[in-house]
Design a protein around this motif. Structure first.
Motif, PDB file in Angstrom:
ATOM      1  N   GLY A 123      -7.162  -7.077 -10.501  1.00  0.00           N
ATOM      2  CA  GLY A 123      -8.500  -6.523 -10.352  1.00  0.00           C
ATOM      3  C   GLY A 123      -9.575  -7.582 -10.158  1.00  0.00           C
ATOM      4  O   GLY A 123     -10.489  -7.414  -9.352  1.00  0.00           O
ATOM      5  N   LYS A 124      -9.471  -8.693 -10.880  1.00  0.00           N
ATOM      6  CA  LYS A 124     -10.477  -9.752 -10.770  1.00  0.00           C
ATOM      7  C   LYS A 124     -10.496 -10.344  -9.365  1.00  0.00           C
ATOM      8  O   LYS A 124     -11.565 -10.601  -8.800  1.00  0.00           O
ATOM      9  N   ASP A 125      -9.316 -10.538  -8.773  1.00  0.00           N
ATOM     10  CA  ASP A 125      -9.243 -11.084  -7.416  1.00  0.00           C
ATOM     11  C   ASP A 125      -9.873 -10.130  -6.407  1.00  0.00           C
ATOM     12  O   ASP A 125     -10.636 -10.540  -5.526  1.00  0.00           O
ATOM     13  N   LEU A 126      -9.572  -8.864  -6.552  1.00  0.00           N
ATOM     14  CA  LEU A 126     -10.122  -7.852  -5.648  1.00  0.00           C
ATOM     15  C   LEU A 126     -11.641  -7.767  -5.788  1.00  0.00           C
ATOM     16  O   LEU A 126     -12.369  -7.706  -4.787  1.00  0.00           O
ATOM     17  N   LEU A 127     -12.128  -7.779  -7.008  1.00  0.00           N
ATOM     18  CA  LEU A 127     -13.569  -7.727  -7.244  1.00  0.00           C
ATOM     19  C   LEU A 127     -14.262  -8.939  -6.633  1.00  0.00           C
ATOM     20  O   LEU A 127     -15.307  -8.806  -5.990  1.00  0.00           O
ATOM     21  N   ASN A 128     -13.683 -10.111  -6.798  1.00  0.00           N
ATOM     22  CA  ASN A 128     -14.270 -11.323  -6.204  1.00  0.00           C
ATOM     23  C   ASN A 128     -14.312 -11.237  -4.688  1.00  0.00           C
ATOM     24  O   ASN A 128     -15.298 -11.631  -4.064  1.00  0.00           O
ATOM     25  N   ASP A 129     -13.245 -10.722  -4.082  1.00  0.00           N
ATOM     26  CA  ASP A 129     -13.228 -10.575  -2.624  1.00  0.00           C
ATOM     27  C   ASP A 129     -14.333  -9.640  -2.148  1.00  0.00           C
ATOM     28  O   ASP A 129     -15.056  -9.937  -1.190  1.00  0.00           O
ATOM     29  N   LEU A 130     -14.465  -8.487  -2.809  1.00  0.00           N
ATOM     30  CA  LEU A 130     -15.472  -7.510  -2.382  1.00  0.00           C
ATOM     31  C   LEU A 130     -16.880  -8.040  -2.619  1.00  0.00           C
ATOM     32  O   LEU A 130     -17.763  -7.871  -1.773  1.00  0.00           O
ATOM     33  N   ARG A 131     -17.103  -8.705  -3.740  1.00  0.00           N
ATOM     34  CA  ARG A 131     -18.425  -9.299  -3.987  1.00  0.00           C
ATOM     35  C   ARG A 131     -18.780 -10.313  -2.906  1.00  0.00           C
ATOM     36  O   ARG A 131     -19.919 -10.370  -2.436  1.00  0.00           O
ATOM     37  N   HIS A 132     -17.796 -11.114  -2.520  1.00  0.00           N
ATOM     38  CA  HIS A 132     -18.018 -12.121  -1.483  1.00  0.00           C
ATOM     39  C   HIS A 132     -18.386 -11.449  -0.158  1.00  0.00           C
ATOM     40  O   HIS A 132     -19.316 -11.881   0.528  1.00  0.00           O
ATOM     41  N   LEU A 133     -17.672 -10.382   0.196  1.00  0.00           N
ATOM     42  CA  LEU A 133     -17.963  -9.666   1.442  1.00  0.00           C
ATOM     43  C   LEU A 133     -19.363  -9.051   1.406  1.00  0.00           C
ATOM     44  O   LEU A 133     -20.104  -9.119   2.392  1.00  0.00           O
ATOM     45  N   LEU A 134     -19.725  -8.440   0.280  1.00  0.00           N
ATOM     46  CA  LEU A 134     -21.054  -7.832   0.178  1.00  0.00           C
ATOM     47  C   LEU A 134     -22.152  -8.889   0.241  1.00  0.00           C
ATOM     48  O   LEU A 134     -23.223  -8.648   0.816  1.00  0.00           O
ATOM     49  N   LYS A 135     -21.890 -10.054  -0.309  1.00  0.00           N
ATOM     50  CA  LYS A 135     -22.877 -11.130  -0.272  1.00  0.00           C
ATOM     51  C   LYS A 135     -23.109 -11.618   1.153  1.00  0.00           C
ATOM     52  O   LYS A 135     -24.237 -11.898   1.560  1.00  0.00           O
ATOM     53  N   LEU A 136     -22.032 -11.698   1.930  1.00  0.00           N
ATOM     54  CA  LEU A 136     -22.135 -12.179   3.317  1.00  0.00           C
ATOM     55  C   LEU A 136     -22.631 -11.110   4.282  1.00  0.00           C
ATOM     56  O   LEU A 136     -23.112 -11.430   5.365  1.00  0.00           O
ATOM     57  N   SER A 137     -22.507  -9.850   3.889  1.00  0.00           N
ATOM     58  CA  SER A 137     -22.800  -8.745   4.808  1.00  0.00           C
ATOM     59  C   SER A 137     -24.246  -8.270   4.687  1.00  0.00           C
ATOM     60  O   SER A 137     -24.805  -8.189   3.610  1.00  0.00           O
ATOM     61  N   ASN A 138     -24.819  -7.934   5.850  1.00  0.00           N
ATOM     62  CA  ASN A 138     -26.136  -7.295   5.831  1.00  0.00           C
ATOM     63  C   ASN A 138     -26.036  -5.846   6.279  1.00  0.00           C
ATOM     64  O   ASN A 138     -27.018  -5.231   6.637  1.00  0.00           O
ATOM     65  N   ILE A 139     -24.808  -5.310   6.255  1.00  0.00           N
ATOM     66  CA  ILE A 139     -24.616  -3.889   6.576  1.00  0.00           C
ATOM     67  C   ILE A 139     -24.058  -3.183   5.355  1.00  0.00           C
ATOM     68  O   ILE A 139     -23.416  -3.801   4.513  1.00  0.00           O
ATOM     69  N   GLY A 140     -24.318  -1.902   5.259  1.00  0.00           N
ATOM     70  CA  GLY A 140     -23.765  -1.118   4.157  1.00  0.00           C
ATOM     71  C   GLY A 140     -24.374  -1.382   2.821  1.00  0.00           C
ATOM     72  O   GLY A 140     -24.902  -2.376   2.480  1.00  0.00           O
TER      73      GLY A 140
END
Length: 197
Positions: free
Chosen positions: A180-197
């Motif tokens: 779970g921690k790895d998945l959460l880190n991946d999604l947080r990273h994507l949301l940080k880089l993304s300006n969509i959604g």
């Protein structure tokens, strides 16, 4: 006096040199702007000079596949944690559904930027369906087309958890052993880089 300052033929001799210099500068500017784009496109298409190291934990889906390519026709305008089960939702599938919800909660203030969903090919057993209605009120449910899923996901009947962007593109895929921690880190990273959604 004017003739002494500008000897005949002097301005005509400088013009071709200036033109060549100007063309060379223009060419260098164009190479500086267009060159990196051509190089990046070539690296992506031909897969050369691609770094071996990575900062994500799932399997990167970089071939332009969308939700529809794995048999899930629904559309969502946010990031999505989608659990797919080409058969029934057994123990591994249920664990991924639980994890998807926990990850969304773990996003904190960014929780509204993501949703969690389940796509299955077979009907849920009545006990689990009741549990989902009671404990997972925001879970979206979709039907899954098994032949399309097996072809598009290039997978057997193992359940998976996918991160999908707001345009419906598949970004990362995880099997039931994901932490779970790895998945959460991946999604947080994507949301940080993304300006969509």
């Amino acid at each position: 006096m004017g003739a002494a300052m500008n000897p005949p033929g002097m301005s005509e001799a400088k013009t071709p040199v200036n033109r060549r210099r100007g063309r060379l500068q223009l060419l260098l500017i164009l190479l500086g702007v267009i060159g990196p784009m051509i190089l990046a496109t070539g690296m992506y298409k031909l897969q050369f000079w691609v770094p071996e190291g990575r900062s994500y934990h799932g399997e990167l889906i970089g071939n332009g596949q969308t939700r529809a390519d794995i048999g899930v026709p629904a559309q969502e305008d946010r990031w999505q944690l989608l659990v797919t089960a080409p058969k029934d939702c057994s123990v591994d599938c249920q664990q991924l559904v639980y994890l998807a919800r926990q990850i969304q909660i773990g996003l904190g203030r960014d929780a509204s930027r993501a949703s969690h969903a389940l796509a299955i090919a077979q009907p849920l057993n009545s006990d689990y369906a009741t549990k989902l209605q009671r404990e997972y009120p925001q879970l979206q449910r979709y039907s899954l087309d098994p032949p399309t899923y097996i072809k598009g996901a290039q997978s057997n009947d193992t359940p998976h958890l996918w991160i999908i962007d707001p345009h419906g593109n598949l970004v990362l895929r995880y099997d039931p052993t994901v932490k779970g921690k790895d998945l959460l880190n991946d999604l947080r990273h994507l949301l940080k880089l993304s300006n969509i959604g």
